[in-house]
Design a protein around this motif. Structure first.
Motif, PDB file in Angstrom:
ATOM      1  N   ALA A 245      51.154   2.512  30.515  1.00 41.84           N
ATOM      2  CA  ALA A 245      50.175   1.512  30.936  1.00 41.84           C
ATOM      3  C   ALA A 245      50.200   1.331  32.448  1.00 41.84           C
ATOM      4  CB  ALA A 245      50.443   0.180  30.239  1.00 41.84           C
ATOM      5  N   ALA A 246      51.387   1.306  33.050  1.00 42.92           N
ATOM      6  CA  ALA A 246      51.498   1.138  34.502  1.00 42.92           C
ATOM      7  C   ALA A 246      50.872   2.315  35.244  1.00 42.92           C
ATOM      8  CB  ALA A 246      52.967   0.978  34.900  1.00 42.92           C
ATOM      9  N   VAL A 247      51.111   3.524  34.753  1.00 43.70           N
ATOM     10  CA  VAL A 247      50.570   4.717  35.418  1.00 43.70           C
ATOM     11  C   VAL A 247      49.044   4.755  35.310  1.00 43.70           C
ATOM     12  CG1 VAL A 247      50.496   7.236  35.372  1.00 43.70           C
ATOM     13  CG2 VAL A 247      52.677   6.057  35.144  1.00 43.70           C
ATOM     14  N   LEU A 248      48.517   4.527  34.128  1.00 37.83           N
ATOM     15  CA  LEU A 248      47.067   4.589  33.943  1.00 37.83           C
ATOM     16  C   LEU A 248      46.375   3.397  34.588  1.00 37.83           C
ATOM     17  CD1 LEU A 248      46.747   5.912  30.273  1.00 37.83           C
ATOM     18  CD2 LEU A 248      46.887   7.183  32.425  1.00 37.83           C
ATOM     19  N   LEU A 249      46.981   2.218  34.482  1.00 37.95           N
ATOM     20  CA  LEU A 249      46.412   1.047  35.139  1.00 37.95           C
ATOM     21  C   LEU A 249      46.413   1.221  36.649  1.00 37.95           C
ATOM     22  CD1 LEU A 249      45.288  -1.841  34.685  1.00 37.95           C
ATOM     23  CD2 LEU A 249      47.632  -2.686  34.920  1.00 37.95           C
ATOM     24  N   GLY A 250      47.359   2.007  37.162  1.00 35.51           N
ATOM     25  CA  GLY A 250      47.421   2.276  38.590  1.00 35.51           C
ATOM     26  C   GLY A 250      46.346   3.211  39.088  1.00 35.51           C
ATOM     27  N   GLY A 251      45.465   3.662  38.197  1.00 34.80           N
ATOM     28  CA  GLY A 251      44.344   4.493  38.617  1.00 34.80           C
ATOM     29  C   GLY A 251      44.571   5.982  38.483  1.00 34.80           C
ATOM     30  N   VAL A 252      45.662   6.390  37.848  1.00 36.50           N
ATOM     31  CA  VAL A 252      45.924   7.813  37.646  1.00 36.50           C
ATOM     32  C   VAL A 252      45.109   8.294  36.448  1.00 36.50           C
ATOM     33  CG1 VAL A 252      47.674   9.575  37.254  1.00 36.50           C
ATOM     34  CG2 VAL A 252      48.243   7.520  38.555  1.00 36.50           C
ATOM     35  N   ILE A 298      42.164  -0.924  28.825  1.00 38.27           N
ATOM     36  CA  ILE A 298      41.292  -1.182  29.978  1.00 38.27           C
ATOM     37  C   ILE A 298      41.484  -0.117  31.045  1.00 38.27           C
ATOM     38  CG2 ILE A 298      40.890  -2.783  31.893  1.00 38.27           C
ATOM     39  CD1 ILE A 298      41.531  -5.056  29.920  1.00 38.27           C
ATOM     40  N   SER A 299      42.742   0.298  31.252  1.00 37.36           N
ATOM     41  CA  SER A 299      43.027   1.284  32.296  1.00 37.36           C
ATOM     42  C   SER A 299      42.385   2.627  32.002  1.00 37.36           C
ATOM     43  CB  SER A 299      44.545   1.448  32.452  1.00 37.36           C
ATOM     44  OG  SER A 299      45.124   1.993  31.271  1.00 37.36           O
ATOM     45  N   VAL A 300      42.133   2.920  30.734  1.00 36.01           N
ATOM     46  CA  VAL A 300      41.442   4.165  30.375  1.00 36.01           C
ATOM     47  C   VAL A 300      39.934   3.951  30.318  1.00 36.01           C
ATOM     48  CG1 VAL A 300      41.196   5.933  28.595  1.00 36.01           C
ATOM     49  CG2 VAL A 300      43.453   4.993  29.102  1.00 36.01           C
ATOM     50  N   LEU A 301      39.522   2.787  29.830  1.00 35.35           N
ATOM     51  CA  LEU A 301      38.108   2.522  29.610  1.00 35.35           C
ATOM     52  C   LEU A 301      37.334   2.363  30.916  1.00 35.35           C
ATOM     53  CD1 LEU A 301      35.838   1.924  27.588  1.00 35.35           C
ATOM     54  CD2 LEU A 301      36.526  -0.483  27.656  1.00 35.35           C
ATOM     55  N   VAL A 302      37.893   1.629  31.880  1.00 32.26           N
ATOM     56  CA  VAL A 302      37.162   1.348  33.117  1.00 32.26           C
ATOM     57  C   VAL A 302      36.874   2.621  33.916  1.00 32.26           C
ATOM     58  CG1 VAL A 302      37.291   0.179  35.353  1.00 32.26           C
ATOM     59  CG2 VAL A 302      37.937  -1.039  33.274  1.00 32.26           C
ATOM     60  N   PRO A 303      37.890   3.483  34.199  1.00 29.05           N
ATOM     61  CA  PRO A 303      37.559   4.721  34.928  1.00 29.05           C
ATOM     62  C   PRO A 303      36.601   5.629  34.169  1.00 29.05           C
ATOM     63  CG  PRO A 303      39.927   4.298  34.977  1.00 29.05           C
ATOM     64  CD  PRO A 303      39.338   3.363  33.981  1.00 29.05           C
ATOM     65  N   ALA A 304      36.750   5.689  32.832  1.00 27.32           N
ATOM     66  CA  ALA A 304      35.845   6.526  32.042  1.00 27.32           C
ATOM     67  C   ALA A 304      34.415   6.002  32.125  1.00 27.32           C
ATOM     68  CB  ALA A 304      36.311   6.574  30.588  1.00 27.32           C
ATOM     69  N   SER A 305      34.260   4.686  32.078  1.00 26.21           N
ATOM     70  CA  SER A 305      32.926   4.096  32.182  1.00 26.21           C
ATOM     71  C   SER A 305      32.322   4.348  33.559  1.00 26.21           C
ATOM     72  CB  SER A 305      33.002   2.591  31.904  1.00 26.21           C
ATOM     73  OG  SER A 305      33.508   2.339  30.617  1.00 26.21           O
ATOM     74  N   ALA A 306      33.164   4.251  34.596  1.00 26.38           N
ATOM     75  CA  ALA A 306      32.681   4.502  35.958  1.00 26.38           C
ATOM     76  C   ALA A 306      32.218   5.942  36.120  1.00 26.38           C
ATOM     77  CB  ALA A 306      33.779   4.178  36.964  1.00 26.38           C
ATOM     78  N   ARG A 307      32.984   6.891  35.555  1.00 23.08           N
ATOM     79  CA  ARG A 307      32.583   8.302  35.642  1.00 23.08           C
ATOM     80  C   ARG A 307      31.288   8.551  34.881  1.00 23.08           C
ATOM     81  NH1 ARG A 307      38.139   9.169  34.953  1.00 23.08           N
ATOM     82  NH2 ARG A 307      37.812   9.570  32.735  1.00 23.08           N
ATOM     83  N   LEU A 308      31.146   7.917  33.699  1.00 21.80           N
ATOM     84  CA  LEU A 308      29.931   8.085  32.903  1.00 21.80           C
ATOM     85  C   LEU A 308      28.712   7.531  33.644  1.00 21.80           C
ATOM     86  CD1 LEU A 308      28.613   8.903  30.233  1.00 21.80           C
ATOM     87  CD2 LEU A 308      29.187   6.648  29.340  1.00 21.80           C
ATOM     88  N   PHE A 309      28.883   6.381  34.284  1.00 20.58           N
ATOM     89  CA  PHE A 309      27.784   5.781  35.054  1.00 20.58           C
ATOM     90  C   PHE A 309      27.387   6.674  36.218  1.00 20.58           C
ATOM     91  CE2 PHE A 309      26.395   3.094  38.605  1.00 20.58           C
ATOM     92  CZ  PHE A 309      25.277   2.485  38.032  1.00 20.58           C
ATOM     93  N   ALA A 310      28.393   7.211  36.923  1.00 21.43           N
ATOM     94  CA  ALA A 310      28.103   8.085  38.060  1.00 21.43           C
ATOM     95  C   ALA A 310      27.416   9.365  37.605  1.00 21.43           C
ATOM     96  CB  ALA A 310      29.396   8.410  38.805  1.00 21.43           C
ATOM     97  N   ARG A 311      27.826   9.906  36.452  1.00 25.08           N
ATOM     98  CA  ARG A 311      27.221  11.134  35.944  1.00 25.08           C
ATOM     99  C   ARG A 311      25.745  10.899  35.569  1.00 25.08           C
ATOM    100  NH1 ARG A 311      30.249  11.859  31.766  1.00 25.08           N
ATOM    101  NH2 ARG A 311      31.937  12.815  32.958  1.00 25.08           N
ATOM    102  N   ARG A 312      25.487   9.782  34.925  1.00 23.13           N
ATOM    103  CA  ARG A 312      24.103   9.483  34.549  1.00 23.13           C
ATOM    104  C   ARG A 312      23.235   9.238  35.776  1.00 23.13           C
ATOM    105  NH1 ARG A 312      24.489   5.477  29.235  1.00 23.13           N
ATOM    106  NH2 ARG A 312      25.237   7.072  27.773  1.00 23.13           N
ATOM    107  N   LYS A 313      23.835   8.641  36.780  1.00 23.55           N
ATOM    108  CA  LYS A 313      23.078   8.394  38.005  1.00 23.55           C
ATOM    109  C   LYS A 313      22.712   9.700  38.693  1.00 23.55           C
ATOM    110  CE  LYS A 313      23.161   5.384  42.052  1.00 23.55           C
ATOM    111  NZ  LYS A 313      23.960   4.408  42.841  1.00 23.55           N
ATOM    112  N   ARG A 314      23.620  10.697  38.634  1.00 22.71           N
ATOM    113  CA  ARG A 314      23.316  12.002  39.226  1.00 22.71           C
ATOM    114  C   ARG A 314      22.273  12.755  38.411  1.00 22.71           C
ATOM    115  NH1 ARG A 314      28.998  12.165  39.915  1.00 22.71           N
ATOM    116  NH2 ARG A 314      29.162  13.480  38.053  1.00 22.71           N
ATOM    117  N   GLN A 315      22.334  12.621  37.090  1.00 22.95           N
ATOM    118  CA  GLN A 315      21.390  13.328  36.228  1.00 22.95           C
ATOM    119  C   GLN A 315      19.980  12.735  36.289  1.00 22.95           C
ATOM    120  OE1 GLN A 315      23.227  13.157  32.385  1.00 22.95           O
ATOM    121  NE2 GLN A 315      24.636  14.853  32.800  1.00 22.95           N
ATOM    122  N   HIS A 316      19.887  11.453  36.596  1.00 27.12           N
ATOM    123  CA  HIS A 316      18.590  10.778  36.657  1.00 27.12           C
ATOM    124  C   HIS A 316      18.410  10.156  38.030  1.00 27.12           C
ATOM    125  CE1 HIS A 316      18.163  11.263  32.331  1.00 27.12           C
ATOM    126  NE2 HIS A 316      19.407  10.833  32.218  1.00 27.12           N
TER     127      HIS A 316
END
Length: 339
Positions: A245-252, A298-316
């Motif tokens: 949890a500490a490693v993933l929450l730390g943004g890794v 949360i540490s896994v969900l937030v970065p994954a959601s951010a990447r998904l949002f960025a990918r959709r923004k690039r595609q559209h």
């Protein structure tokens, strides 16, 4: 400037300050020197194991056996102490045993090409079982008073163990962020085959990481054993959840190739502060484990959601200006017919 403020490490640091400020304002005794020392000591082993796990995750691998290595090394410490061996001799033997356990993981993962997740889940149970074989269900106490203060006492409000954690963190930061080895870790995580074609010795680096992980887990076991003055086979049981949890929450990134030592250190401090506030508020361990699990999600969900949002923004990309331009310009076919 805006990107720096929105970085995950900045968010973590802000949350950390808010939690510590809330604890100081709302909880009696939180800001006292003794409690700050306890707060830092409480997560010292988690910090050491997180610094060991960080470079492994950067390469896209995982080590879930770190807490079981701690437990085995603690049991080995107790068994050797029971046998009458001097503590000065026990320390290098235990650290060496941790390196050996790390090398078993390394061989299975690197040489045999087995998935690190499956291997370390297996060795998680294997090493914990070996700890019970070595020491049984009992506990060994009465370790030398000359060494126990190193794991319990403080220099002012700063525990000696925390000074060791800071030194390990600085070494990790220098290696990860300012050396060719660190750049190789990120390259492996971003693409192992590309890293191999670039001349990076992927197998050697991965082998070394698991050896270091085993050695740091053994060092953490010695601190854990001396701090509680008790060597048991179940020492550190379940600690791998807090470490991951500490490693993933730390943004890794769990997929490798992204993360910082500062982020992991901030996440450890945030979790330690939050745990201390809950502890002083008489919140049960079960609820604390629930919160740790939520932080892991949360540490896994937030970065994954951010990447998904960025990918959709690039595609559209911005489509509305394009539609306006089309409406304002006559179609070529219509013009040709009028001509």
């Amino acid at each position: 400037m805006r990107e720096r403020l929105l970085r995950w490490e900045t968010v973590l640091l802000t949350l950390c300050v808010l939690v510590l400020a809330y604890g100081a304002i709302s909880t009696d005794g939180f800001a006292e020197a003794d409690n700050i020392s306890f707060l830092l000591l409480d997560y010292s082993e988690v910090a050491l194991l997180a610094f060991a796990l960080l470079p492994i995750v950067l390469t896209g691998e995982i080590d879930l056996s770190v807490a079981s290595v701690l437990g085995f090394c603690s049991a080995l410490t107790g068994a050797l102490w029971n046998a009458g061996m001097p503590f000065e001799t026990i320390v290098p033997l235990v650290v060496g045993a941790g390196v050996v356990l790390g090398s078993i993981n390394a061989v299975l993962i690197v040489r045999f090409g087995l998935p690190s997740l499956a291997v370390t889940i297996g060795t998680l149970g294997l090493y914990r079982g070996l700890a019970y074989v070595v020491l049984g269900d009992g506990a060994v106490t009465g370790f030398p008073s000359t060494y126990r203060p190193l794991a319990t006492d403080s220099l002012g409000f700063l525990p000696y163990v925390t000074i060791l954690v800071i030194v390990v963190g600085i070494i990790a930061a220098v290696v990860v962020h300012y050396t060719p080895v660190g750049r190789a870790l990120y390259a492996i995580g971003l693409g192992e085959q590309t890293a191999r074609f670039s001349g990076i010795r992927v197998d050697r680096i991965k082998m070394s990481l698991y050896l270091v992980s085993g050695g740091l887990a053994a060092l953490a076991s010695l601190i854990f054993t001396l701090r509680y003055n008790s060597a048991r086979a179940d020492n550190g049981n379940g600690l791998e959840l807090a470490v991951v949890a500490a490693v993933l929450l730390g943004g890794v990134s769990i997929f490798g190739g992204r993360g910082t030592v500062f982020g992991v250190a901030t996440a450890v401090l945030l979790m330690a502060g939050l745990r201390n506030v809950l502890f002083l508020g008489d919140v049960s361990n079960e609820i604390q484990n629930v919160i740790t699990g939520l932080l892991l999600i949360i540490s896994v969900l937030v970065p994954a959601s951010a990447r998904l949002f960025a990918r959709r923004k690039r595609q559209h990309p911005t489509a509305e200006p394009t539609l306006d331009e089309e409406e304002s310009c006559p179609a070529p076919t219509v013009s040709s017919q009028r001509s």
